[in-house]
Design an enzyme around this catalytic site. Structure first.
Site, PDB file in Angstrom:
ATOM      1  N   HIS A 216      -4.600 -12.407  -3.700  1.00  0.00           N
ATOM      2  CA  HIS A 216      -4.420 -11.171  -2.911  1.00  0.00           C
ATOM      3  C   HIS A 216      -5.247 -10.029  -3.510  1.00  0.00           C
ATOM      4  CE1 HIS A 216      -1.664  -8.168  -0.753  1.00  0.00           C
ATOM      5  NE2 HIS A 216      -2.277  -7.413  -1.650  1.00  0.00           N
ATOM      6  N   GLU A 217      -5.169  -9.877  -4.835  1.00  0.00           N
ATOM      7  CA  GLU A 217      -5.885  -8.769  -5.503  1.00  0.00           C
ATOM      8  C   GLU A 217      -7.393  -9.013  -5.496  1.00  0.00           C
ATOM      9  OE1 GLU A 217      -4.171  -6.255  -5.800  1.00  0.00           O
ATOM     10  OE2 GLU A 217      -2.175  -7.152  -5.835  1.00  0.00           O
TER      11      GLU A 217
ATOM     12  N   HIS B 113      -8.880  -7.780  -2.363  1.00  0.00           N
ATOM     13  CA  HIS B 113      -9.145  -6.329  -2.366  1.00  0.00           C
ATOM     14  C   HIS B 113     -10.540  -6.036  -2.920  1.00  0.00           C
ATOM     15  CE1 HIS B 113      -5.419  -4.485  -0.995  1.00  0.00           C
ATOM     16  NE2 HIS B 113      -4.696  -5.158  -1.867  1.00  0.00           N
TER      17      HIS B 113
ATOM     18  N   GLN C  26      -7.982  -0.229  -4.574  1.00  0.00           N
ATOM     19  CA  GLN C  26      -6.862   0.513  -3.989  1.00  0.00           C
ATOM     20  C   GLN C  26      -6.737   1.929  -4.534  1.00  0.00           C
ATOM     21  OE1 GLN C  26      -4.170  -3.021  -4.840  1.00  0.00           O
ATOM     22  NE2 GLN C  26      -3.149  -2.111  -3.082  1.00  0.00           N
TER      23      GLN C  26
ATOM     24  N   CYS D 243       1.945  -5.168   0.174  1.00  0.00           N
ATOM     25  CA  CYS D 243       0.804  -4.527  -0.472  1.00  0.00           C
ATOM     26  C   CYS D 243       1.097  -3.049  -0.629  1.00  0.00           C
ATOM     27  CB  CYS D 243      -0.452  -4.711   0.396  1.00  0.00           C
ATOM     28  SG  CYS D 243      -1.931  -3.963  -0.307  1.00  0.00           S
ATOM     29  N   LEU D 244       0.778  -2.500  -1.785  1.00  0.00           N
ATOM     30  CA  LEU D 244       1.014  -1.066  -2.027  1.00  0.00           C
ATOM     31  C   LEU D 244       0.184  -0.194  -1.082  1.00  0.00           C
ATOM     32  CD1 LEU D 244       1.251  -1.031  -5.921  1.00  0.00           C
ATOM     33  CD2 LEU D 244       3.096  -0.590  -4.285  1.00  0.00           C
TER      34      LEU D 244
ATOM     35  N   GLY E  76       1.100  -6.011  -8.424  1.00  0.00           N
ATOM     36  CA  GLY E  76      -0.349  -6.163  -8.559  1.00  0.00           C
ATOM     37  C   GLY E  76      -1.069  -4.974  -7.958  1.00  0.00           C
TER      38      GLY E  76
HETATM   39  C1  QAP Z   1       0.518  -8.063  -3.899  1.00  0.00           C
HETATM   40  O1  QAP Z   1       1.961  -6.226  -3.817  1.00  0.00           O
HETATM   41  C2  QAP Z   1       1.435  -9.240  -3.623  1.00  0.00           C
HETATM   42  O2  QAP Z   1       5.594  -2.572   1.131  1.00  0.00           O
HETATM   43  C3  QAP Z   1       1.161  -6.953  -4.696  1.00  0.00           C
HETATM   44  O3  QAP Z   1       7.117  -0.494   0.402  1.00  0.00           O
HETATM   45  C4  QAP Z   1       2.612  -9.082  -2.902  1.00  0.00           C
HETATM   46  O4  QAP Z   1       2.954  -5.062  -5.432  1.00  0.00           O
HETATM   47  C5  QAP Z   1       1.105 -10.454  -4.070  1.00  0.00           C
HETATM   48  C6  QAP Z   1       5.190  -2.823  -2.479  1.00  0.00           C
HETATM   49  C7  QAP Z   1       3.440 -10.166  -2.670  1.00  0.00           C
HETATM   50  C8  QAP Z   1       1.939 -11.533  -3.851  1.00  0.00           C
HETATM   51  C9  QAP Z   1       3.094 -11.393  -3.153  1.00  0.00           C
HETATM   52  C10 QAP Z   1       5.069  -3.075  -1.134  1.00  0.00           C
HETATM   53  C11 QAP Z   1       5.987  -1.744  -2.857  1.00  0.00           C
HETATM   54  C12 QAP Z   1       4.500  -3.615  -3.498  1.00  0.00           C
HETATM   55  C13 QAP Z   1       5.724  -2.310  -0.188  1.00  0.00           C
HETATM   56  C14 QAP Z   1       2.840  -5.287  -4.258  1.00  0.00           C
HETATM   57  C15 QAP Z   1       6.508  -1.235  -0.575  1.00  0.00           C
HETATM   58  C16 QAP Z   1       6.636  -0.947  -1.914  1.00  0.00           C
HETATM   59  C17 QAP Z   1       3.582  -4.564  -3.224  1.00  0.00           C
HETATM   60 CO    CO Z   2      -2.656  -5.350  -1.902  1.00  0.00          CO
END
Ligand code: QAP
Ligand code: CO
Length: 166
Positions: free
Chosen positions: A133-134, A137, A51, A91-92, A46
């Protein structure tokens, strides 16, 4: 298409509140395509426009196994929230940090799709977590803000060290 730069926590621009999109024009569609490419490249499930430092209400999500099910939400609104679930989120904008957050279990969301057409879906499980979550943001909120001030400070320090490269 292009890979966009993702703001890294605690960048103050992540605290900006996004404005609604008033016209789903070619510029918005290009942004959506670039956001999707950026998310798949990361890789992530996401990404919110906030972001990538665009403060408009746009989200891209793909929680599918084969990464072929892009979901776009423009001007999303949650109508209904039911129950609660704990999920270990990442989170990215906060790489390497995973913490458990409690959110609604099941939600009903209304939004516009990539063509500006209104739609309504019911989501639960991971998709419901991801949408919430999004949407945070877009309100200028990062998931670490649900954690204790002590944890937030530790994460800030860790991120600032990483960004300095040590
Ligand atoms: C949000 O998060 C989310 O730490 C999206 O080193 C996450 O795409 C919603 C990511 C979990 C629900 C559950 C994170 C990639 C990606 C990192 C992501 C990383 C590389 C996170
Ligand atoms: Co995020």
């Amino acid at each position: 298409m292009a890979i966009l730069n993702i703001l890294q926590y605690p960048d103050p621009r992540l605290y900006t509140v996004a404005k609604p999109v008033d016209n789903v024009d070619a510029k918005v569609k290009k942004l959506i395509d670039d956001m999707a490419e950026t998310m798949y490249d990361a890789p992530g499930i996401g990404l919110a426009a906030t972001q990538v430092n665009v403060h408009q209400q746009i989200i891209v999500i793909d929680t599918s196994e084969n990464k072929k099910d892009l979901q776009v939400f423009i001007n999303p609104r949650i109508n209904t929230k039911v129950g609660s679930q704990d999920y270990e989120e990442g989170c990215l904008s906060v790489p390497g940090v995973y913490e458990t957050v409690t959110r609604a279990d099941s939600i009903v969301v209304e939004a516009l799709d990539r063509n500006g057409k209104p739609f309504k879906i019911e989501a639960d499980g991971l998709l419901a977590v991801c949408i919430q979550h999004e949407m945070d943001h877009l309100l200028g909120k990062v998931f670490v803000q649900y954690l204790s001030p002590l944890k937030q400070n530790r994460i800030k320090t860790k991120m600032q060290k990483m960004q300095r490269g040590r």
